[in-house]
Design a protein around this motif. Structure first.
Motif, PDB file in Angstrom:
ATOM      1  N   GLY A  97      52.772  13.956  61.491  1.00 29.64           N
ATOM      2  CA  GLY A  97      53.745  12.901  61.221  1.00 29.64           C
ATOM      3  C   GLY A  97      53.190  11.539  61.570  1.00 29.64           C
ATOM      4  O   GLY A  97      52.055  11.200  61.231  1.00 29.64           O
ATOM      5  N   SER A  98      53.994  10.754  62.285  1.00 33.39           N
ATOM      6  CA  SER A  98      53.676   9.358  62.577  1.00 33.39           C
ATOM      7  C   SER A  98      53.223   9.172  64.017  1.00 33.39           C
ATOM      8  O   SER A  98      53.801   9.767  64.934  1.00 33.39           O
ATOM      9  N   ALA A  99      52.250   8.324  64.197  1.00 35.83           N
ATOM     10  CA  ALA A  99      51.932   7.770  65.511  1.00 35.83           C
ATOM     11  C   ALA A  99      52.225   6.283  65.432  1.00 35.83           C
ATOM     12  O   ALA A  99      51.574   5.559  64.678  1.00 35.83           O
ATOM     13  N   ARG A 100      53.220   5.834  66.178  1.00 39.44           N
ATOM     14  CA  ARG A 100      53.653   4.441  66.098  1.00 39.44           C
ATOM     15  C   ARG A 100      53.213   3.674  67.340  1.00 39.44           C
ATOM     16  O   ARG A 100      53.578   4.034  68.458  1.00 39.44           O
ATOM     17  N   ALA A 101      52.462   2.621  67.130  1.00 44.53           N
ATOM     18  CA  ALA A 101      52.207   1.650  68.188  1.00 44.53           C
ATOM     19  C   ALA A 101      53.336   0.632  68.107  1.00 44.53           C
ATOM     20  O   ALA A 101      53.525  -0.016  67.078  1.00 44.53           O
ATOM     21  N   VAL A 102      54.116   0.488  69.191  1.00 44.02           N
ATOM     22  CA  VAL A 102      55.382  -0.234  69.063  1.00 44.02           C
ATOM     23  C   VAL A 102      55.695  -1.010  70.333  1.00 44.02           C
ATOM     24  O   VAL A 102      55.262  -0.639  71.433  1.00 44.02           O
ATOM     25  N   LYS A 103      56.421  -2.069  70.164  1.00 44.33           N
ATOM     26  CA  LYS A 103      57.018  -2.790  71.284  1.00 44.33           C
ATOM     27  C   LYS A 103      58.509  -2.888  71.024  1.00 44.33           C
ATOM     28  O   LYS A 103      58.942  -3.457  70.030  1.00 44.33           O
ATOM     29  N   HIS A 104      59.303  -2.315  71.913  1.00 39.88           N
ATOM     30  CA  HIS A 104      60.751  -2.441  71.826  1.00 39.88           C
ATOM     31  C   HIS A 104      61.199  -3.587  72.728  1.00 39.88           C
ATOM     32  O   HIS A 104      60.607  -3.858  73.771  1.00 39.88           O
ATOM     33  N   GLY A 105      62.274  -4.255  72.335  1.00 39.79           N
ATOM     34  CA  GLY A 105      62.762  -5.367  73.130  1.00 39.79           C
ATOM     35  C   GLY A 105      61.880  -6.592  72.954  1.00 39.79           C
ATOM     36  O   GLY A 105      61.077  -6.687  72.030  1.00 39.79           O
ATOM     37  N   GLU A 106      62.029  -7.541  73.882  1.00 38.19           N
ATOM     38  CA  GLU A 106      61.299  -8.801  73.734  1.00 38.19           C
ATOM     39  C   GLU A 106      60.777  -9.289  75.077  1.00 38.19           C
ATOM     40  O   GLU A 106      60.931 -10.456  75.424  1.00 38.19           O
ATOM     41  N   SER A 107      60.157  -8.390  75.846  1.00 38.84           N
ATOM     42  CA  SER A 107      59.503  -8.838  77.071  1.00 38.84           C
ATOM     43  C   SER A 107      58.488  -9.913  76.709  1.00 38.84           C
ATOM     44  O   SER A 107      57.803  -9.836  75.689  1.00 38.84           O
ATOM     45  N   GLY A 108      58.406 -10.936  77.568  1.00 40.33           N
ATOM     46  CA  GLY A 108      57.581 -12.084  77.217  1.00 40.33           C
ATOM     47  C   GLY A 108      58.257 -13.010  76.225  1.00 40.33           C
ATOM     48  O   GLY A 108      57.630 -13.897  75.662  1.00 40.33           O
ATOM     49  N   ASP A 109      59.574 -12.804  76.022  1.00 39.80           N
ATOM     50  CA  ASP A 109      60.385 -13.656  75.142  1.00 39.80           C
ATOM     51  C   ASP A 109      59.949 -13.619  73.682  1.00 39.80           C
ATOM     52  O   ASP A 109      60.154 -14.572  72.944  1.00 39.80           O
ATOM     53  N   ARG A 110      59.351 -12.505  73.249  1.00 37.48           N
ATOM     54  CA  ARG A 110      59.005 -12.353  71.847  1.00 37.48           C
ATOM     55  C   ARG A 110      59.184 -10.894  71.439  1.00 37.48           C
ATOM     56  O   ARG A 110      58.760  -9.983  72.167  1.00 37.48           O
ATOM     57  N   VAL A 111      59.776 -10.663  70.291  1.00 37.14           N
ATOM     58  CA  VAL A 111      59.807  -9.325  69.716  1.00 37.14           C
ATOM     59  C   VAL A 111      58.407  -8.986  69.228  1.00 37.14           C
ATOM     60  O   VAL A 111      57.701  -9.835  68.687  1.00 37.14           O
ATOM     61  N   GLY A 112      57.984  -7.737  69.427  1.00 40.83           N
ATOM     62  CA  GLY A 112      56.657  -7.305  69.017  1.00 40.83           C
ATOM     63  C   GLY A 112      56.672  -6.570  67.686  1.00 40.83           C
ATOM     64  O   GLY A 112      57.556  -6.779  66.844  1.00 40.83           O
ATOM     65  N   ASN A 113      55.695  -5.687  67.497  1.00 38.76           N
ATOM     66  CA  ASN A 113      55.484  -5.039  66.216  1.00 38.76           C
ATOM     67  C   ASN A 113      55.641  -3.526  66.317  1.00 38.76           C
ATOM     68  O   ASN A 113      55.634  -2.955  67.404  1.00 38.76           O
ATOM     69  N   CYS A 114      55.750  -2.872  65.163  1.00 40.46           N
ATOM     70  CA  CYS A 114      55.751  -1.418  65.062  1.00 40.46           C
ATOM     71  C   CYS A 114      54.782  -1.047  63.949  1.00 40.46           C
ATOM     72  O   CYS A 114      55.001  -1.405  62.785  1.00 40.46           O
ATOM     73  N   LEU A 115      53.709  -0.371  64.303  1.00 41.13           N
ATOM     74  CA  LEU A 115      52.624  -0.051  63.380  1.00 41.13           C
ATOM     75  C   LEU A 115      52.510   1.464  63.267  1.00 41.13           C
ATOM     76  O   LEU A 115      52.257   2.143  64.262  1.00 41.13           O
ATOM     77  N   THR A 116      52.688   1.992  62.074  1.00 39.92           N
ATOM     78  CA  THR A 116      52.699   3.440  61.885  1.00 39.92           C
ATOM     79  C   THR A 116      51.383   3.928  61.289  1.00 39.92           C
ATOM     80  O   THR A 116      50.863   3.339  60.339  1.00 39.92           O
ATOM     81  N   HIS A 117      50.876   5.034  61.863  1.00 45.48           N
ATOM     82  CA  HIS A 117      49.639   5.663  61.418  1.00 45.48           C
ATOM     83  C   HIS A 117      49.906   7.159  61.180  1.00 45.48           C
ATOM     84  O   HIS A 117      50.804   7.741  61.793  1.00 45.48           O
ATOM     85  N   TRP A 118      49.101   7.766  60.335  1.00 41.33           N
ATOM     86  CA  TRP A 118      49.166   9.215  60.150  1.00 41.33           C
ATOM     87  C   TRP A 118      48.581   9.890  61.389  1.00 41.33           C
ATOM     88  O   TRP A 118      47.575   9.462  61.946  1.00 41.33           O
ATOM     89  N   CYS A 119      49.256  10.950  61.830  1.00 42.90           N
ATOM     90  CA  CYS A 119      48.844  11.666  63.032  1.00 42.90           C
ATOM     91  C   CYS A 119      48.945  13.163  62.764  1.00 42.90           C
ATOM     92  O   CYS A 119      49.925  13.634  62.184  1.00 42.90           O
ATOM     93  N   GLU A 120      47.939  13.907  63.203  1.00 44.64           N
ATOM     94  CA  GLU A 120      47.940  15.347  63.004  1.00 44.64           C
ATOM     95  C   GLU A 120      47.249  16.021  64.187  1.00 44.64           C
ATOM     96  O   GLU A 120      46.163  15.604  64.606  1.00 44.64           O
ATOM     97  N   LEU A 121      47.902  17.045  64.738  1.00 47.37           N
ATOM     98  CA  LEU A 121      47.338  17.795  65.850  1.00 47.37           C
ATOM     99  C   LEU A 121      47.416  19.282  65.543  1.00 47.37           C
ATOM    100  O   LEU A 121      48.368  19.743  64.905  1.00 47.37           O
ATOM    101  N   GLU A 122      46.445  20.025  66.052  1.00 45.24           N
ATOM    102  CA  GLU A 122      46.441  21.478  65.906  1.00 45.24           C
ATOM    103  C   GLU A 122      46.420  22.115  67.290  1.00 45.24           C
ATOM    104  O   GLU A 122      45.881  21.555  68.244  1.00 45.24           O
ATOM    105  N   ARG A 123      47.001  23.313  67.370  1.00 47.85           N
ATOM    106  CA  ARG A 123      47.018  24.024  68.639  1.00 47.85           C
ATOM    107  C   ARG A 123      45.598  24.442  69.007  1.00 47.85           C
ATOM    108  O   ARG A 123      44.857  24.980  68.176  1.00 47.85           O
ATOM    109  N   VAL A 124      45.236  24.166  70.258  1.00 47.58           N
ATOM    110  CA  VAL A 124      43.917  24.605  70.756  1.00 47.58           C
ATOM    111  C   VAL A 124      44.065  25.628  71.864  1.00 47.58           C
ATOM    112  O   VAL A 124      43.081  26.258  72.270  1.00 47.58           O
ATOM    113  N   ARG A 125      45.294  25.793  72.379  1.00 45.00           N
ATOM    114  CA  ARG A 125      45.531  26.842  73.384  1.00 45.00           C
ATOM    115  C   ARG A 125      46.996  27.236  73.380  1.00 45.00           C
ATOM    116  O   ARG A 125      47.865  26.399  73.247  1.00 45.00           O
TER     117      ARG A 125
END
Length: 456
Positions: free
Chosen positions: A428-456
């Motif tokens: 699914g998605s891996a989102r780099a995100v900032k919620h709220g506005e710490s530092g008095d600025r709203v940040g960004n939400c950047l979505t990337h494709w993410c895939e993991l497989e079971r290793v154990r």
């Protein structure tokens, strides 16, 4: 159509609006209610804390209430044969056809309008620098997390790419199309589009905690976020979607109310479609840098209500103001309480990568028998994650971790993994995100494709 005497005058609700403002320290609330030829609008508080009062005619940035405005324009253009809503966007925007990680497909304009195009969650805002711009944003983050037409996911990027698509299809920029076909013909004198377009009389956007004014806000997806309008004009606009309105042909009006998918979120062309206690409600809310907005339409009653606030995080308060205006007709306009729970992630260890535009980033997750989850990014050490719900995925894992990419390091300090769960695969998605506005600025939400497989 209901008797207009059932709709309160703004004088009748003034005390409750002022109490709402006081409890939440809102700089201003401007609200309006419209039915037929009657539009009543009023401002409360200050559009500018340096001394300018809000009125019912003060322009406000609409944030995501821009979406029903743009969607209505698209329906009007389709009626005139100027665009085809079922045309793949990449037919006119070949840069969308570049192969990326994730799903394959060619989403249409209609799918972008009803958030089934397959794009993931995304937003970006810039203040002292230029934003990426829609073509670069789509090139980096226009990943199809879902096959087009199969899943609802609220996506600013889908609306963002509609702007160059409309320009390519019609030969005219979006601002000009809005003025020619919507703002002008409907008499929406405060209607405007683009960064800072509200003018000198517009409400100043403020932060929530310290009421710091925002500078001019820009974004790569203005078609999702950058329309301006007064509460009075927003309520007038809402009347275009009531029964008996002559603005849209019956087939077009029905298309607006038709959800992209029958299950899950019922979202038509730019409007949520709800039926609390059997009453049809078309609604949309907006929330971003220094503004909250709410539009609610009761088509069978011929009534539209709008509220706008000049403070970050205030969309719920704007919605409450609309509900105060409409409570004699419907009890609520927001979504029903969701009673679903996230799907459990099977215990074990998972390894894979986040496919970023700057290269693959290694990712590991570990789930113990009690359901606790740890995440590790690029060998930085594992951090415990919260398990949360996401309307478009089986589960979401959230942790205070930062993807080591230039874009994420700028304004996105959290990591959300919004995943579908299989026996041996998480995707699914891996989102780099900032919620709220710490530092008095709203940040960004950047979505990337993410895939993991079971290793154990």
């Amino acid at each position: 159509m209901t008797d207009s005497t059932l709709i309160p005058s703004l004088d009748q609700v003034a005390d409750r609006i002022e109490d709402l403002m006081a409890r939440h320290r809102l700089p201003s609330v401007s609200l309006a209610i419209a039915q037929g030829d009657r539009v009543e609008a009023r401002g409360f508080g200050m559009a500018d804390l340096r001394g300018r009062p809000a009125t019912g005619d003060t322009p406000y940035l609409l944030a995501s209430v821009t979406k029903p405005v743009v969607a209505t324009l698209c329906v009007m253009l389709a009626e005139r044969g100027l665009i085809d809503l079922d045309e793949p966007l990449a037919d006119r925007l070949p840069w969308l056809d570049r192969q990326r990680p994730g799903r394959a497909g060619r989403p249409t304009a209609r799918q972008a309008l009803n958030h089934t195009a397959g794009f993931g969650r995304y937003w970006d805002f810039a203040y002292d620098e230029e934003p990426l711009g829609i073509e670069r944003a789509a090139d980096r983050y226009g990943v199809l997390i879902h096959a087009p037409g199969t899943r609802f996911e609220y996506a600013n990027l889908g609306y963002g790419v509609l702007e160059p698509w409309l320009a390519a299809a019609t030969g005219h920029p979006l601002g000009e199309l809005l003025e020619r076909y919507l703002f002008g013909p409907l008499g929406l004198g405060s209607g405007a589009y683009g960064p800072g377009a509200g003018g000198a009389d517009a409400a100043v956007p403020y932060t929530a905690e310290r009421h710091v004014p925002y500078p001019t806000i820009t974004t790569s997806h203005p078609a999702a976020s950058m329309a301006w309008m007064s509460a009075a004009d927003l309520a007038r606009f809402g009347l275009t979607h009531t029964y008996g309105s002559a603005v849209l042909a019956p087939g077009s009006a029905a298309a607006v109310r038709t959800p992209g998918l029958e299950d899950g979120e019922r979202y038509g062309l730019g409007l949520n479609v709800r039926h609390p206690h059997g009453v049809e409600v078309l609604a949309h809310a907006g929330d971003m840098c220094g503004v909250g907005a709410s539009l609610a339409i009761l088509p069978e009653f011929g009534v539209s209500a709008a509220a706008v606030v000049n403070q970050t995080g205030s969309f719920a308060h704007a919605r409450t103001a609309c509900e105060i205006l409409l409570e004699t007709l419907v009890s609520h306009i927001g979504p029903e309480e969701d009673t679903t729970s996230p799907k459990p992630v099977p215990a074990g260890e998972w390894a894979g990568q986040v496919a970023t535009p700057f290269g693959a980033v290694p990712l590991r997750a570990e789930v113990d028998g009690a359901g606790s989850v740890w995440i590790e990014v690029a060998g930085s050490g594992r951090v415990q994650a919260r398990v949360e719900e996401d309307e478009s995925y089986d589960v979401m894992l959230a942790a205070e971790l930062q993807l080591p990419t230039p874009d994420a390091l700028r304004a996105s300090p959290w990591l959300e993994l919004a995943l579908d769960v299989g026996d041996d695969r998480l995707a699914g998605s891996a989102r780099a995100v900032k919620h709220g506005e710490s530092g008095d600025r709203v940040g960004n939400c950047l979505t990337h494709w993410c895939e993991l497989e079971r290793v154990r």
